[in-house]
Design a protein around this motif. Structure first.
Motif, PDB file in Angstrom:
ATOM      1  N   LEU A 112      -4.267 -13.499 -15.217  1.00 31.97           N
ATOM      2  CA  LEU A 112      -5.099 -14.153 -14.196  1.00 31.97           C
ATOM      3  C   LEU A 112      -5.720 -15.445 -14.727  1.00 31.97           C
ATOM      4  O   LEU A 112      -5.727 -15.695 -15.933  1.00 31.97           O
ATOM      5  CB  LEU A 112      -6.215 -13.201 -13.759  1.00 31.97           C
ATOM      6  N   ARG A 149      -2.346  -6.027 -10.787  1.00 32.17           N
ATOM      7  CA  ARG A 149      -1.879  -7.098 -11.696  1.00 32.17           C
ATOM      8  C   ARG A 149      -2.466  -6.896 -13.083  1.00 32.17           C
ATOM      9  O   ARG A 149      -3.569  -6.377 -13.238  1.00 32.17           O
ATOM     10  CB  ARG A 149      -2.326  -8.455 -11.164  1.00 32.17           C
ATOM     11  N   GLN A 196     -10.725 -15.829 -12.293  1.00 36.11           N
ATOM     12  CA  GLN A 196     -10.377 -14.482 -11.809  1.00 36.11           C
ATOM     13  C   GLN A 196     -10.705 -13.435 -12.873  1.00 36.11           C
ATOM     14  O   GLN A 196     -11.228 -12.359 -12.564  1.00 36.11           O
ATOM     15  CB  GLN A 196      -8.892 -14.428 -11.445  1.00 36.11           C
ATOM     16  N   PHE A 201      -5.436  -8.017  -6.045  1.00 31.88           N
ATOM     17  CA  PHE A 201      -4.972  -8.223  -7.424  1.00 31.88           C
ATOM     18  C   PHE A 201      -5.024  -6.933  -8.236  1.00 31.88           C
ATOM     19  O   PHE A 201      -4.823  -6.951  -9.437  1.00 31.88           O
ATOM     20  CB  PHE A 201      -5.834  -9.265  -8.131  1.00 31.88           C
TER      21      PHE A 201
END
Ligand SMILES: Nc1ncnc2c1ncn2[C@@H]1O[C@H](COP(=O)(O)OP(=O)(O)O)[C@@H](O)[C@H]1O
Ligand SMILES: [Mg+2]
Length: 453
Positions: free
Chosen positions: A140, A135, A144, A132
């Protein structure tokens, strides 16, 4: 060894609101600590004083016996050593990518480029978010985001991690993942401090609890001791942990005994007092004094059940054919648990164990083991509370496999062994692939026979 301490800590907000009054605490290194109290009792304020984000009005905070100095050099040192994860992840995350967010803290500490990359990548791996890293954090899930915030703190390799209400707003799976992570960090030596109003969580998780009410510390102690003080809990506006409440109700009715403070589900189950005498249909040829195996799996009462479950001694045979038997709890034999050390992992081997070993329940502990299982498509029945769930499953006569690595194998083995010793219920336990010899392995090795593949 005391790592963090406060003496006579008092704090008032600029509007005159007294948020903390004369707080004296001593946090031991390597422990799991919970501050428990209602909203507004002062937990968040205390946490901000513990890592130097705010300065006390009166009293002092000490790290390794040295009082905090509030100049920029020592504050930097403190914030590196005592990391804080705020209640609301959105207050903590602001960089355009996950990687940059996690790198923010260590970059501010002027880590050289190479060390920075190593620390950030390791922290991302620890929380299972390597994939991730490019990102944007605000896209999220809650769980997360929390893990990104934790990685940001872990990247600085702090000695103490403070988490303010770490489970608030998380769903059960996200919450379990966070607690597993914290346990893993603690296992490898970090001191973990959390705040919560969840008494069940504090009761089962922590080594030591501080109880806060209305800006003051009104109690402290080991959770088994502190949470038995119902009056004190009432004063703090809290209820006793539910497993304790259930246990006390059962105990009052004579249905359970033996535990002052059962914490886990296996302990609670174990405290239940089975009826010791039972009527059964006596199989042909059985005499008084014989031992019967009562197979729990198929409900049949035969002298030679293939599923040795509960042994019972025949006390009396009634002319009509019914017998009174006395259950012998000590000889309950359940299923088994096999621990597989994923530090040296081979997929065909694990598959073979599952298939050939008649394993019906698989769990994984630790991020690395979960990822290995996921990558190879091994279905995991359980990924949190793995040891307790495996014990409960084994008690129903099934065979469980736990995939775990590092020192966690030994930890799991110890926990299961403690349960075996305490309950007198013989679980088959074995380790596979560990390379290491445990002093107590031999004792249980015999009972692991037949389960080895
Ligand atoms: N920024 C602030 N300004 C004034 N009072 C505050 C502020 N933040 C918290 N308080 C007050 O301080 C007390 C303790 O709050 P807090 O530390 O947030 O408790 P908890 O984290 O246990 O909910 C409460 O009475 C709260 O209203
Ligand atoms: Mg708070």
């Amino acid at each position: 060894m005391t790592i963090l301490e406060t003496r006579g800590l008092t704090y008032s907000y600029p509007d005159g609101n007294v948020a903390l009054r004369d707080i004296n605490i001593k946090i031991d290194k390597g422990k799991k600590i919970a501050f428990v109290g209602q909203n507004g009792s002062g937990k968040s304020t205390l946490f901000m004083l513990l890592n130097g984000t705010m300065k006390p009005g009166k009293g002092e905070v000490l790290f390794h016996d040295v009082p905090f100095k509030y100049n920029s050099k020592s504050l930097r040192e403190i914030r590196k050593s005592v990391g804080i994860v705020f209640q609301n992840s959105d207050d903590q995350l602001f960089a355009p990518t996950v990687y940059q967010d996690v790198a923010f803290g260590p970059a501010n500490l002027d880590y050289p480029k190479e060390k920075l990359e190593t620390c950030v990548n390791r922290a991302l791996e620890q929380v299972g978010l390597t994939n991730f890293k490019d990102r944007p954090p605000h896209h999220l899930s809650g769980g997360q985001k929390k893990r990104v915030a934790i990685a940001g703190v872990m990247a600085m390799e702090p000695e103490v991690i403070i988490l303010d209400e770490p489970l608030s707003n998380l769903d059960p799976v996200g919450a379990d993942e966070i607690m597993d992570l914290l346990n893993e960090f603690n296992h490898y030596g970090s001191t973990i401090i959390i705040s919560t109003h969840d008494v069940d969580l504090a009761y089962r998780w922590s080594d030591y609890v501080y109880l806060m009410s209305d800006s003051e510390l009104i109690g402290e102690g080991a959770p088994e001791v502190l949470f038995r003080q119902t009056e004190l809990l009432k004063l703090a506006g809290l209820r006793p942990p539910s497993s304790l409440e259930v246990y006390h109700e059962l105990e009052r009715r004579g249905l359970a005994k033996g535990y002052l403070s059962p914490k886990t589900l296996p302990e609670l189950v174990n405290a239940l007092r089975p009826p010791e005498l039972m009527w059964v249909d006596a199989p042909h040829g059985v005499k008084e004094g014989d031992t019967l195996n009562l197979g729990i799996l198929y409900g049949e009462y035969s002298p030679n059940s293939p599923y040795e479950a509960i042994n019972a001694r025949v006390l009396h045979i009634h002319p009509g054919g019914k017998a009174i038997v006395e259950l012998k709890r000590r000889s309950i034999k359940a299923g088994g648990i096999l621990l597989y050390d994923t530090d040296s992992y081979s997929y065909p081997e694990v598959l073979n164990i599952i298939e050939e070993g008649d394993v019906t329940f698989v769990g994984a502990m630790g991020k690395k083991s979960k990822i290995l299982a996921e990558e190879d498509g091994i279905f995991l029945d359980v990924t949190s509370g793995v040891i307790d769930r495996s014990i409960l499953t084994a008690l129903c006569g099934k065979r469980c496999l736990i995939l775990t690595g590092g020192g966690m194998v030994e930890h799991a083995f110890k926990r299961i062994r403690e349960y075996v010793e305490l309950s007198g219920i013989e679980l088959n336990v074995g380790t596979f692939n560990t390379g290491e010899e445990f002093p107590w392995l031999e004792v249980l090795e015999e009972s692991a026979e037949g389960f080895r593949v």
